[in-house]
Design a protein around this motif. Sequence first.
Motif, short mmCIF file in Angstrom:
data_model
loop_
_atom_site.label_atom_id
_atom_site.label_comp_id
_atom_site.label_asym_id
_atom_site.label_seq_id
_atom_site.Cartn_x
_atom_site.Cartn_y
_atom_site.Cartn_z
N SER A 29 12.75 -2.32 -5.70
CA SER A 29 11.59 -1.48 -5.41
C SER A 29 10.28 -2.11 -5.87
CB SER A 29 11.76 -0.11 -6.08
OG SER A 29 11.73 -0.23 -7.49
N SER A 30 10.35 -3.21 -6.62
CA SER A 30 9.14 -3.93 -7.03
C SER A 30 9.14 -5.36 -6.51
CB SER A 30 9.01 -3.93 -8.56
OG SER A 30 10.15 -4.57 -9.15
N ALA A 31 9.92 -5.62 -5.45
CA ALA A 31 10.08 -6.98 -4.95
C ALA A 31 8.85 -7.47 -4.19
CB ALA A 31 11.32 -7.08 -4.06
N PHE A 32 8.16 -6.58 -3.48
CA PHE A 32 6.97 -7.02 -2.77
C PHE A 32 5.87 -5.97 -2.89
CE2 PHE A 32 9.20 -4.62 0.48
CZ PHE A 32 8.19 -3.98 1.20
N VAL A 33 4.62 -6.44 -2.74
CA VAL A 33 3.44 -5.62 -2.95
C VAL A 33 2.59 -5.64 -1.68
CG1 VAL A 33 1.29 -5.40 -4.27
CG2 VAL A 33 3.41 -6.05 -5.43
N VAL A 34 2.07 -4.49 -1.31
CA VAL A 34 1.16 -4.35 -0.17
C VAL A 34 -0.21 -3.99 -0.70
CG1 VAL A 34 0.71 -3.19 2.02
CG2 VAL A 34 3.07 -3.57 1.28
N THR A 35 -1.24 -4.75 -0.29
CA THR A 35 -2.61 -4.50 -0.76
C THR A 35 -3.56 -4.39 0.43
OG1 THR A 35 -3.24 -6.85 -0.92
CG2 THR A 35 -2.15 -5.85 -2.84
N CYS A 36 -4.69 -3.74 0.18
CA CYS A 36 -5.77 -3.64 1.16
C CYS A 36 -7.09 -3.84 0.41
CB CYS A 36 -5.74 -2.29 1.86
SG CYS A 36 -7.03 -2.09 3.12
N ASP A 37 -7.98 -4.66 0.95
CA ASP A 37 -9.24 -4.92 0.26
C ASP A 37 -10.39 -4.18 0.93
OD1 ASP A 37 -9.88 -6.36 2.54
OD2 ASP A 37 -9.60 -8.32 1.62
N TYR A 38 -11.60 -4.38 0.39
CA TYR A 38 -12.78 -3.67 0.86
C TYR A 38 -13.14 -4.04 2.29
CZ TYR A 38 -17.12 -1.06 0.12
OH TYR A 38 -18.13 -0.12 0.18
N GLY A 39 -12.73 -5.23 2.74
CA GLY A 39 -13.01 -5.67 4.10
C GLY A 39 -12.01 -5.17 5.12
N GLY A 40 -10.98 -4.44 4.68
CA GLY A 40 -10.00 -3.88 5.59
C GLY A 40 -8.81 -4.78 5.87
N THR A 41 -8.66 -5.87 5.11
CA THR A 41 -7.54 -6.79 5.31
C THR A 41 -6.32 -6.32 4.52
OG1 THR A 41 -9.08 -8.63 5.59
CG2 THR A 41 -6.78 -9.18 5.13
N ILE A 42 -5.19 -6.23 5.19
CA ILE A 42 -3.94 -5.84 4.56
C ILE A 42 -3.10 -7.09 4.31
CG2 ILE A 42 -1.80 -4.52 4.82
CD1 ILE A 42 -3.34 -2.57 6.57
N ARG A 43 -2.61 -7.24 3.10
CA ARG A 43 -1.81 -8.41 2.73
C ARG A 43 -0.50 -7.95 2.08
NH1 ARG A 43 -7.14 -9.84 1.47
NH2 ARG A 43 -7.87 -11.77 2.46
N ILE A 44 0.53 -8.76 2.25
CA ILE A 44 1.84 -8.50 1.65
C ILE A 44 2.20 -9.68 0.77
CG2 ILE A 44 4.29 -8.05 2.05
CD1 ILE A 44 3.54 -6.81 4.70
N PHE A 45 2.54 -9.41 -0.49
CA PHE A 45 2.86 -10.45 -1.47
C PHE A 45 4.30 -10.27 -1.93
CE2 PHE A 45 -1.68 -9.77 -1.71
CZ PHE A 45 -2.21 -11.06 -1.76
N LEU A 46 5.02 -11.40 -2.04
CA LEU A 46 6.38 -11.40 -2.57
C LEU A 46 6.30 -11.64 -4.08
CD1 LEU A 46 9.43 -11.28 -2.02
CD2 LEU A 46 9.36 -13.77 -1.71
N ARG A 47 6.90 -10.77 -4.83
CA ARG A 47 6.87 -10.87 -6.30
C ARG A 47 8.10 -11.62 -6.76
NH1 ARG A 47 7.91 -6.50 -10.32
NH2 ARG A 47 6.81 -7.06 -12.24
N ARG A 48 7.91 -12.86 -7.18
CA ARG A 48 9.03 -13.69 -7.61
C ARG A 48 9.42 -13.37 -9.03
NH1 ARG A 48 7.26 -19.75 -5.46
NH2 ARG A 48 7.20 -19.24 -3.22
N ALA A 49 10.71 -13.48 -9.29
CA ALA A 49 11.22 -13.27 -10.65
C ALA A 49 10.91 -14.49 -11.49
CB ALA A 49 12.72 -13.02 -10.63
N SER A 50 10.49 -14.28 -12.74
CA SER A 50 10.14 -15.39 -13.62
C SER A 50 11.38 -16.00 -14.24
CB SER A 50 9.20 -14.89 -14.73
OG SER A 50 9.78 -13.83 -15.46
#
Length: 258
Positions: free
Chosen positions: A237-258
């Motif tokens: 449930s914490s494997a990837f993150v979805v973000t949106c910035d002030y310019g309206g761009t949506i990005r998806i990030f993969l959270r790697r295990a350390s």
Amino acid sequence: AKRIAVGLIDGKVIFYSLDGLKMKYFSQMICKNRSKKFGKKVTGLSFNNLQNLSADKLDDGSSHSPEKSSKSNKSNNNLKETKRTKLKTRVKNFATIRKNKKKMKEQVLITTNDSRLRLVGLNDFCMVRKYKGHLNYNLKFKARFSESGEFIIIGSENGKCIIWNTATRRNPLNVNVTGINMYDKVKSYECFEASRANPPSVTESLFGCSRSAKDAFLNSGLFPSLNTLDHLNHDFSSAFVVTCDYGGTIRIFLRRAS
């Protein structure tokens, strides 16, 4: 009893109880620093879903697939005995999860315009933990829990995304919360750059659900020999993150295990 929480512009959070269609005042608290007379605007309220540990989830057959018999001559008596055993196990697990849920405390996460997050227990309305690390002085940010309740995430006005550990049995408190001014202060966190827009504000951040993460990994072709990931003891449930910035761009990030 069902309750409704309302955040105000002066940092107050008012709780109401619901009795049918009637809403009655129940309690209130104020989110402010000790040196300040008033608090800052409450911009977000998130409630913990009480599923703090994956082991507390009821095994309904989705986590472990039932054994398939390879022998065609297995007797009906053995099959009935197996079904009885599985039924007893599920009843026992159901009783365990109900017992554990009673021990867990409901929590609300309050986001305010003073760059602070406050984790409050709804049993006594005392602050459990205070989180610092992000910048939130002007925009209406809202911190969110992961699906498992183990992590907290929020955007920041400096273009970063901030992640903390929630106060759970896996991440115990550093102090005993026994009063209004006894709470755990958390300054350690993980962060990454999520936007370079102008202004570089990450207005929304959230974790993807575990089922979407598992489906994405299975459909990626990286694990051709696996048909399911339910047998892995990992918090997807914490494997990837979805973000949106002030310019309206949506990005998806993969959270790697350390």
